[in-house]
Design a protein around this motif. Structure first.
Motif, PDB file in Angstrom:
ATOM      1  N   GLN A 306      20.527  42.702  64.560  1.00  0.00           N
ATOM      2  CA  GLN A 306      21.456  41.772  63.864  1.00  0.00           C
ATOM      3  C   GLN A 306      21.561  42.258  62.322  1.00  0.00           C
ATOM      4  OE1 GLN A 306      17.715  38.807  63.609  1.00  0.00           O
ATOM      5  NE2 GLN A 306      19.435  37.998  62.574  1.00  0.00           N
ATOM      6  N   GLY A 307      20.857  43.129  61.576  1.00  0.00           N
ATOM      7  CA  GLY A 307      21.371  43.664  60.563  1.00  0.00           C
ATOM      8  C   GLY A 307      21.322  42.422  59.585  1.00  0.00           C
ATOM      9  N   ASP A 308      22.296  42.196  58.779  1.00  0.00           N
ATOM     10  CA  ASP A 308      22.472  41.275  57.813  1.00  0.00           C
ATOM     11  C   ASP A 308      23.148  40.139  58.542  1.00  0.00           C
ATOM     12  OD1 ASP A 308      21.293  42.731  55.814  1.00  0.00           O
ATOM     13  OD2 ASP A 308      23.028  43.469  55.224  1.00  0.00           O
ATOM     14  N   PHE A 309      23.327  39.969  59.728  1.00  0.00           N
ATOM     15  CA  PHE A 309      24.076  38.943  60.430  1.00  0.00           C
ATOM     16  C   PHE A 309      23.333  37.806  60.932  1.00  0.00           C
ATOM     17  CE2 PHE A 309      26.828  42.399  59.728  1.00  0.00           C
ATOM     18  CZ  PHE A 309      28.143  42.010  59.248  1.00  0.00           C
ATOM     19  N   THR A 310      23.663  36.452  61.475  1.00  0.00           N
ATOM     20  CA  THR A 310      22.783  35.658  62.025  1.00  0.00           C
ATOM     21  C   THR A 310      23.153  35.978  63.520  1.00  0.00           C
ATOM     22  OG1 THR A 310      23.693  34.132  60.286  1.00  0.00           O
ATOM     23  CG2 THR A 310      22.957  33.207  62.420  1.00  0.00           C
ATOM     24  N   TRP A 311      21.716  35.727  64.167  1.00  0.00           N
ATOM     25  CA  TRP A 311      21.874  35.862  65.542  1.00  0.00           C
ATOM     26  C   TRP A 311      22.656  34.965  66.485  1.00  0.00           C
ATOM     27  CZ3 TRP A 311      20.350  39.734  68.219  1.00  0.00           C
ATOM     28  CH2 TRP A 311      19.773  39.813  69.805  1.00  0.00           C
ATOM     29  N   GLY A 312      23.115  35.474  67.443  1.00  0.00           N
ATOM     30  CA  GLY A 312      23.924  34.408  68.396  1.00  0.00           C
ATOM     31  C   GLY A 312      23.096  33.674  69.213  1.00  0.00           C
ATOM     32  N   GLY A 313      22.320  32.815  68.714  1.00  0.00           N
ATOM     33  CA  GLY A 313      21.391  31.723  69.299  1.00  0.00           C
ATOM     34  C   GLY A 313      20.269  31.690  68.530  1.00  0.00           C
ATOM     35  N   TYR A 314      18.902  32.058  69.123  1.00  0.00           N
ATOM     36  CA  TYR A 314      17.675  31.739  68.385  1.00  0.00           C
ATOM     37  C   TYR A 314      16.752  32.641  69.080  1.00  0.00           C
ATOM     38  CZ  TYR A 314      19.192  26.887  67.906  1.00  0.00           C
ATOM     39  OH  TYR A 314      19.755  25.651  67.500  1.00  0.00           O
ATOM     40  N   ILE A 315      15.741  33.052  67.732  1.00  0.00           N
ATOM     41  CA  ILE A 315      14.901  34.041  67.640  1.00  0.00           C
ATOM     42  C   ILE A 315      13.672  33.244  67.624  1.00  0.00           C
ATOM     43  CG2 ILE A 315      13.724  36.344  66.911  1.00  0.00           C
ATOM     44  CD1 ILE A 315      16.686  36.878  65.745  1.00  0.00           C
ATOM     45  N   GLU A 316      12.709  33.222  68.786  1.00  0.00           N
ATOM     46  CA  GLU A 316      11.310  32.444  68.854  1.00  0.00           C
ATOM     47  C   GLU A 316      10.274  33.239  69.433  1.00  0.00           C
ATOM     48  OE1 GLU A 316      10.818  29.661  67.025  1.00  0.00           O
ATOM     49  OE2 GLU A 316      12.731  28.752  67.004  1.00  0.00           O
ATOM     50  N   LEU A 346      28.557  39.215  64.937  1.00  0.00           N
ATOM     51  CA  LEU A 346      27.507  40.376  64.920  1.00  0.00           C
ATOM     52  C   LEU A 346      27.934  41.754  65.604  1.00  0.00           C
ATOM     53  CD1 LEU A 346      23.822  39.801  65.426  1.00  0.00           C
ATOM     54  CD2 LEU A 346      24.836  41.782  66.284  1.00  0.00           C
ATOM     55  N   ILE A 347      28.603  41.675  66.794  1.00  0.00           N
ATOM     56  CA  ILE A 347      28.801  42.769  67.585  1.00  0.00           C
ATOM     57  C   ILE A 347      29.916  43.414  67.140  1.00  0.00           C
ATOM     58  CG2 ILE A 347      30.218  41.552  69.365  1.00  0.00           C
ATOM     59  CD1 ILE A 347      28.826  43.326  71.558  1.00  0.00           C
ATOM     60  N   ASN A 348      30.907  42.484  66.558  1.00  0.00           N
ATOM     61  CA  ASN A 348      32.214  43.346  65.917  1.00  0.00           C
ATOM     62  C   ASN A 348      31.862  44.028  64.692  1.00  0.00           C
ATOM     63  OD1 ASN A 348      33.714  42.752  67.856  1.00  0.00           O
ATOM     64  ND2 ASN A 348      34.675  40.656  66.955  1.00  0.00           N
ATOM     65  N   ASN A 349      30.757  43.603  64.195  1.00  0.00           N
ATOM     66  CA  ASN A 349      30.503  44.310  62.497  1.00  0.00           C
ATOM     67  C   ASN A 349      29.472  45.377  62.848  1.00  0.00           C
ATOM     68  OD1 ASN A 349      31.878  42.908  60.162  1.00  0.00           O
ATOM     69  ND2 ASN A 349      31.536  41.332  61.634  1.00  0.00           N
ATOM     70  N   ARG A 350      28.514  45.544  63.802  1.00  0.00           N
ATOM     71  CA  ARG A 350      27.424  46.354  64.131  1.00  0.00           C
ATOM     72  C   ARG A 350      27.639  47.370  64.969  1.00  0.00           C
ATOM     73  NH1 ARG A 350      23.033  47.207  61.318  1.00  0.00           N
ATOM     74  NH2 ARG A 350      21.513  46.647  63.184  1.00  0.00           N
TER      75      ARG A 350
END
Length: 406
Positions: A306-316, A346-350
């Motif tokens: 994810q780098g500096d971007f927000t995940w497309g969902g949740y991380i738990e 995220l995917i378009n930037n990373r």
């Protein structure tokens, strides 16, 4: 320019993320008009992509056999790419002898010593610590990195591990993640989707472990909150132990191999991946973001993505929180749409191919033009190569003679 790729497997992009990754590298070579040959020690697979249709020459090679020396003499490649460190161990010394001026590149896929260390810590029911990394696998893998002129890394985190823990010079490493085309956002709408999905090659131990976690812990919690929910579990090379997880009464469906991963992911509402160990980048999340499918995973699952971007969902990492997050995404259209947008951004930037392709090509050109000086600066690599030529070479020669007796 001639490129020879040496591997122990054939390219199966529909079976694993590693297959997709290799295909992306091959496409970069082809885009630059390189003459590409692909040599494997394996027999052709029914699920392998037809490389000859892409203009790639393929051949089957033998381990511990002088016929490979003849093959190299005939090919005289400018670049040799080893698919994982085990292949470099087997063939690197022959390449160094027969094609001393060829640029030797190692593609790690993921850092095996990291994945193995995390797995061992999990089996011992304790947290992973950096000291776990110093294993025999690490000694072999790091030695292989030093013997090569350049090593391709798919994970920024693993580059940090190599530089900070093992003190590998950054000049030996090159970051080349998954490479995709821009995602425009033309997705299957929320109302036309159904079910949860999990996907992954079952020959890969982290995927099998995640399937067990889903079956035994997370899925029962989700079913309590959504009694009619279904989980569709897809994966190549499903063994009998995987198939035994199939239980329609519990809404747990084992679907085996997906003929088209994007098709099944794009029809699902949420992708689940409770990965407890592993390394590298996870191709299932690239696929999910391309399909506009939000996901729930762990810190290890999302690592280096994810780098500096927000995940497309949740991380738990907590499985109770994991189940609640999955349920929220599945039932709340607005949150689901927000997560979908985060994944697309995220995917378009990373992971855009255009951001990495030319830099990889320029690095290859630079390293080829400065090969002698770089090898002189990498004395550790030359020392390891010298001893490998002595030990591995004569072990291989001994096996050759033994095979003649057979």
């Amino acid at each position: 320019m001639k490129v020879c790729v040496i591997s122990s497997v054939w390219v199966e992009p529909q079976s694993s993320a590693a297959g997709s990754r290799m295909l992306q590298i091959l496409d970069i070579f082809l885009d630059k008009d390189f003459e590409v040959t692909y040599a494997s020690t394996a027999s052709p697979s029914e699920f392998a992509i037809n490389l000859t249709r892409k203009g790639i020459t393929t051949t089957i090679i033998k381990l511990n056999d002088p016929s490979f020396d003849t093959y190299l003499q005939e090919q005289q490649p400018d670049i040799v790419l080893f698919d994982r460190f085990m292949v470099e161990e087997q063939f690197g010394w022959r390449v160094a002898q027969q094609c001393p001026d060829a640029l030797r590149i190692l593609d790690t896929e993921d850092l095996h010593c990291l994945r193995n260390a995390r797995h061992q810590a999990l089996k011992e029911n304790r947290p992973f610590v950096n000291s776990d990394l110093f294993s025999d696998i690490a000694k072999r893998e790091i030695a292989s990195i030093y013997r090569c002129d350049l090593t391709l890394m798919i994970s920024e985190y693993e580059m940090e591990v190599l530089q900070n823990v093992f003190k590998v010079p950054k000049e030996l490493l090159h970051y080349l993640p998954f490479l995709v085309a821009p995602v425009l956002g033309e997705f299957v709408p929320f109302e036309e989707r159904a079910h949860f999905i999990a996907i992954g090659n079952f020959l890969h131990a982290p995927n099998w472990d995640a399937a067990l976690v889903l079956k035994q812990t997370i899925w029962p919690a989700i079913r309590k909150m959504i009694p009619d929910a279904q989980l569709h579990l897809y994966g190549a090379y499903a063994s009998e132990k995987v198939l035994q997880l199939h239980n329609p009464k519990e809404g747990f469906y084992v679907k085996r191999r997906a003929e088209d991963a994007h098709e099944v992911i794009s029809k699902a509402k949420v992708l689940l991946a409770p990965l407890r160990f592993g390394a590298g980048l996870k191709g299932k999340f690239i696929d999910a973001m391309q399909c506009g499918t939000p996901s729930v995973t762990t810190q290890i699952g999302a690592e280096a993505m994810q780098g500096d971007f927000t995940w497309g969902g949740y991380i738990e990492d907590d499985f109770s929180a994991f189940a609640k997050a999955a349920t929220t995404l599945y039932t709340d259209k607005n949150l689901w749409k927000v997560a979908q947008d985060h994944g697309r951004i995220l995917i378009n930037n990373r992971f855009q191919k255009n951001d990495f392709e030319d830099d990889f090509y320029d690095t290859i050109e630079n390293y080829r033009n400065t090969l002698l000086s770089r090898r002189q600066q990498n004395f550790t690599g030359q020392m390891l190569l010298h001893h490998t030529l002595q030990s591995t070479k004569f072990m291989s020669k001994w096996i050759e003679e033994k095979n003649k007796g057979k």
